[in-house]
Motif scaffolding. Structure first.
Motif, PDB file in Angstrom:
ATOM      1  N   UNK A 181     -21.489  37.316  -8.978  1.00 36.85           N
ATOM      2  CA  UNK A 181     -20.210  36.854  -8.420  1.00 36.85           C
ATOM      3  C   UNK A 181     -19.743  35.594  -9.137  1.00 36.85           C
ATOM      4  N   UNK A 182     -18.449  35.388  -9.099  1.00 41.46           N
ATOM      5  CA  UNK A 182     -17.892  34.120  -9.570  1.00 41.46           C
ATOM      6  C   UNK A 182     -17.597  33.287  -8.327  1.00 41.46           C
ATOM      7  N   UNK A 183     -18.233  32.121  -8.238  1.00 38.46           N
ATOM      8  CA  UNK A 183     -18.140  31.277  -7.045  1.00 38.46           C
ATOM      9  C   UNK A 183     -17.511  29.947  -7.416  1.00 38.46           C
ATOM     10  N   UNK A 184     -16.524  29.527  -6.644  1.00 41.33           N
ATOM     11  CA  UNK A 184     -15.933  28.194  -6.801  1.00 41.33           C
ATOM     12  C   UNK A 184     -16.474  27.322  -5.683  1.00 41.33           C
ATOM     13  N   UNK A 185     -17.005  26.147  -6.048  1.00 43.14           N
ATOM     14  CA  UNK A 185     -17.666  25.303  -5.050  1.00 43.14           C
ATOM     15  C   UNK A 185     -17.111  23.891  -5.055  1.00 43.14           C
ATOM     16  N   UNK A 186     -16.873  23.359  -3.873  1.00 41.69           N
ATOM     17  CA  UNK A 186     -16.533  21.943  -3.724  1.00 41.69           C
ATOM     18  C   UNK A 186     -17.708  21.229  -3.086  1.00 41.69           C
ATOM     19  N   UNK A 187     -17.869  19.947  -3.385  1.00 42.82           N
ATOM     20  CA  UNK A 187     -18.992  19.180  -2.835  1.00 42.82           C
ATOM     21  C   UNK A 187     -20.310  19.551  -3.472  1.00 42.82           C
ATOM     22  N   UNK A 188     -20.264  19.982  -4.740  1.00 40.94           N
ATOM     23  CA  UNK A 188     -21.466  20.498  -5.405  1.00 40.94           C
ATOM     24  C   UNK A 188     -22.469  19.411  -5.769  1.00 40.94           C
ATOM     25  N   UNK A 189     -22.050  18.134  -5.733  1.00 41.02           N
ATOM     26  CA  UNK A 189     -22.954  17.067  -6.181  1.00 41.02           C
ATOM     27  C   UNK A 189     -23.830  16.509  -5.056  1.00 41.02           C
ATOM     28  N   UNK A 190     -23.607  16.957  -3.813  1.00 44.15           N
ATOM     29  CA  UNK A 190     -24.389  16.463  -2.679  1.00 44.15           C
ATOM     30  C   UNK A 190     -25.764  17.118  -2.608  1.00 44.15           C
ATOM     31  N   UNK A 191     -26.529  16.751  -1.584  1.00 44.53           N
ATOM     32  CA  UNK A 191     -27.883  17.272  -1.402  1.00 44.53           C
ATOM     33  C   UNK A 191     -27.888  18.800  -1.325  1.00 44.53           C
ATOM     34  N   UNK A 192     -27.059  19.351  -0.435  1.00 46.89           N
ATOM     35  CA  UNK A 192     -27.004  20.806  -0.275  1.00 46.89           C
ATOM     36  C   UNK A 192     -26.361  21.450  -1.495  1.00 46.89           C
ATOM     37  N   UNK A 193     -25.280  20.859  -1.997  1.00 45.95           N
ATOM     38  CA  UNK A 193     -24.565  21.418  -3.138  1.00 45.95           C
ATOM     39  C   UNK A 193     -25.420  21.552  -4.379  1.00 45.95           C
ATOM     40  N   UNK A 194     -26.246  20.536  -4.650  1.00 46.03           N
ATOM     41  CA  UNK A 194     -27.126  20.567  -5.822  1.00 46.03           C
ATOM     42  C   UNK A 194     -28.143  21.699  -5.695  1.00 46.03           C
ATOM     43  N   UNK A 195     -28.742  21.821  -4.517  1.00 46.42           N
ATOM     44  CA  UNK A 195     -29.724  22.881  -4.263  1.00 46.42           C
ATOM     45  C   UNK A 195     -29.064  24.254  -4.330  1.00 46.42           C
ATOM     46  N   UNK A 196     -27.854  24.335  -3.778  1.00 43.23           N
ATOM     47  CA  UNK A 196     -27.130  25.600  -3.719  1.00 43.23           C
ATOM     48  C   UNK A 196     -26.696  26.062  -5.111  1.00 43.23           C
ATOM     49  N   UNK A 197     -26.215  25.137  -5.935  1.00 41.77           N
ATOM     50  CA  UNK A 197     -25.813  25.480  -7.307  1.00 41.77           C
ATOM     51  C   UNK A 197     -26.984  26.116  -8.048  1.00 41.77           C
ATOM     52  N   UNK A 198     -28.157  25.501  -7.895  1.00 38.69           N
ATOM     53  CA  UNK A 198     -29.359  26.013  -8.556  1.00 38.69           C
ATOM     54  C   UNK A 198     -29.678  27.432  -8.049  1.00 38.69           C
ATOM     55  N   UNK A 199     -29.604  27.605  -6.730  1.00 41.78           N
ATOM     56  CA  UNK A 199     -29.916  28.914  -6.133  1.00 41.78           C
ATOM     57  C   UNK A 199     -28.921  29.979  -6.583  1.00 41.78           C
ATOM     58  N   UNK A 200     -27.637  29.630  -6.651  1.00 41.84           N
ATOM     59  CA  UNK A 200     -26.611  30.584  -7.104  1.00 41.84           C
ATOM     60  C   UNK A 200     -26.870  31.006  -8.542  1.00 41.84           C
ATOM     61  N   UNK A 201     -27.157  30.028  -9.396  1.00 42.06           N
ATOM     62  CA  UNK A 201     -27.429  30.327 -10.810  1.00 42.06           C
ATOM     63  C   UNK A 201     -28.657  31.220 -10.946  1.00 42.06           C
ATOM     64  N   UNK A 202     -29.709  30.896 -10.189  1.00 43.43           N
ATOM     65  CA  UNK A 202     -30.946  31.685 -10.259  1.00 43.43           C
ATOM     66  C   UNK A 202     -30.726  33.117  -9.785  1.00 43.43           C
ATOM     67  N   UNK A 203     -29.746  33.310  -8.895  1.00 40.00           N
ATOM     68  CA  UNK A 203     -29.438  34.648  -8.390  1.00 40.00           C
ATOM     69  C   UNK A 203     -28.494  35.407  -9.329  1.00 40.00           C
TER      70      UNK A 203
END
Length: 302
Positions: free
Chosen positions: A1-23
């Motif tokens: 999927x192509x995902x657009x994310x706001x707030x990506x630099x926070x605690x959850x956002x950083x973890x989530x970006x990594x998880x999205x990329x790994x998926x």
């Protein structure tokens, strides 16, 4: 999927970006500064400014924007910022979606367990009413702003509990004290904290991305625990005592406004929607979550 994310630099956002990329998903992040590379797009949510084309072709939008709840005193100005830093970005994203002929199919917009206010021992499923207080009002308006997305967009509002992380987040101030053996419960300790580990937050967002779930989702672990039990489990995992209780009057003096809602309010949340949808937690139980926070490896899923 192509995902657009706001707030990506926070605690959850950083973890989530990594998880999205790994998926295997591609992630475009919205930033307030000049973009540093092709996967960043500039916006100005305070002014409601975002080129709708930034969302064109996206499968999902994930909105994590919002100033930190517990990192500064709740002055009148700060409370206004807590509202505006959530409502501004959410309304900006919804407006941009509304200007597209085919908007993204999914909009996951963060909310919080604060939605329920101080609910004592009542078990809170997603259909429980909103409570009172600053955080409840923020969450109500935040969710309403997200639900204004165009028809056909699946809107999910995760009411995220207290996130257990090995650094920063809600435990950022408590963990160093516990590691020194001088931490302890807050107030009576009988109030419920809806906890969830950071890996399970990321896993839940990935799950919600692919699911048909819609509306509010309680994002917490299935095992409910009060503060006494939670702090004891963390201290035990860290091999430290947790004997220094911090009385409620002291907390109210040191953290006016903040302490009441962040530390003393009770939210006995049940993740009913995630459970019925078949989500699998990595850390279902408090002991497993505490061991993960303490950095103990092994034991697998629990």
């Amino acid at each position: 999927m192509r995902i657009v994310m706001s707030g990506a630099s926070g605690l959850i956002g950083t973890s989530l970006s990594r998880a999205f990329h790994q998926a295997g998903h591609s992630v475009v992040t919205l930033v307030r500064r000049p973009p540093a590379h092709a996967h960043e797009i500039r916006w100005d949510p305070a002014r409601g400014s975002l080129d709708p084309q930034a969302l064109a072709g996206a499968d999902a939008v994930v909105n994590l924007s919002g100033a930190g709840i517990g990192d500064r005193p709740w002055t009148r100005r700060r409370v206004a910022e807590l509202f505006s830093s959530r409502l501004g970005p959410t309304r900006t994203l919804v407006r941009a979606m509304s200007q597209l002929d085919s908007p993204p199919k999914t909009f996951i917009s963060q909310s919080g367990s604060g939605y329920y206010g101080d609910a004592g021992n009542t078990v809170l499923r997603e259909d429980a009413p909103a409570g009172s207080g600053v955080l409840a009002q923020i969450c109500v308006e935040w969710e309403q702003a997200a639900l204004a997305a165009p028809s056909g967009v699946r809107v999910v509002t995760p009411r995220t509990g207290i996130v257990f992380s090995r650094s920063g987040g809600a435990l950022g101030r408590l963990l160093p004290l516990l590691r020194l053996g001088i931490g302890g419960p807050f107030g009576s300790g009988r109030q419920f904290w809806p906890w969830v580990t950071l890996p399970d937050v990321s896993a839940a967002f990935l799950f919600l991305l692919d699911s048909g779930v819609t509306g509010p989702v309680n994002l917490s672990a299935p095992e409910q625990s009060d503060v006494n039990t939670t702090v004891s489990a963390l201290a035990r995992a860290l091999h430290r005592p947790a004997v220094f209780r911090v009385p409620a009057p002291v907390l109210r003096t040191v953290m006016p406004g903040l302490a009441e809602e962040l530390l003393l309010y009770s939210q006995r949340m049940e993740p009913a929607v995630l459970s019925s949808a078949g989500f699998q937690w990595q850390h279902r139980r408090l002991e497993a979550g505490a061991r993960w926070v303490a950095g103990h490896h092994g034991g697998g899923r629990d």
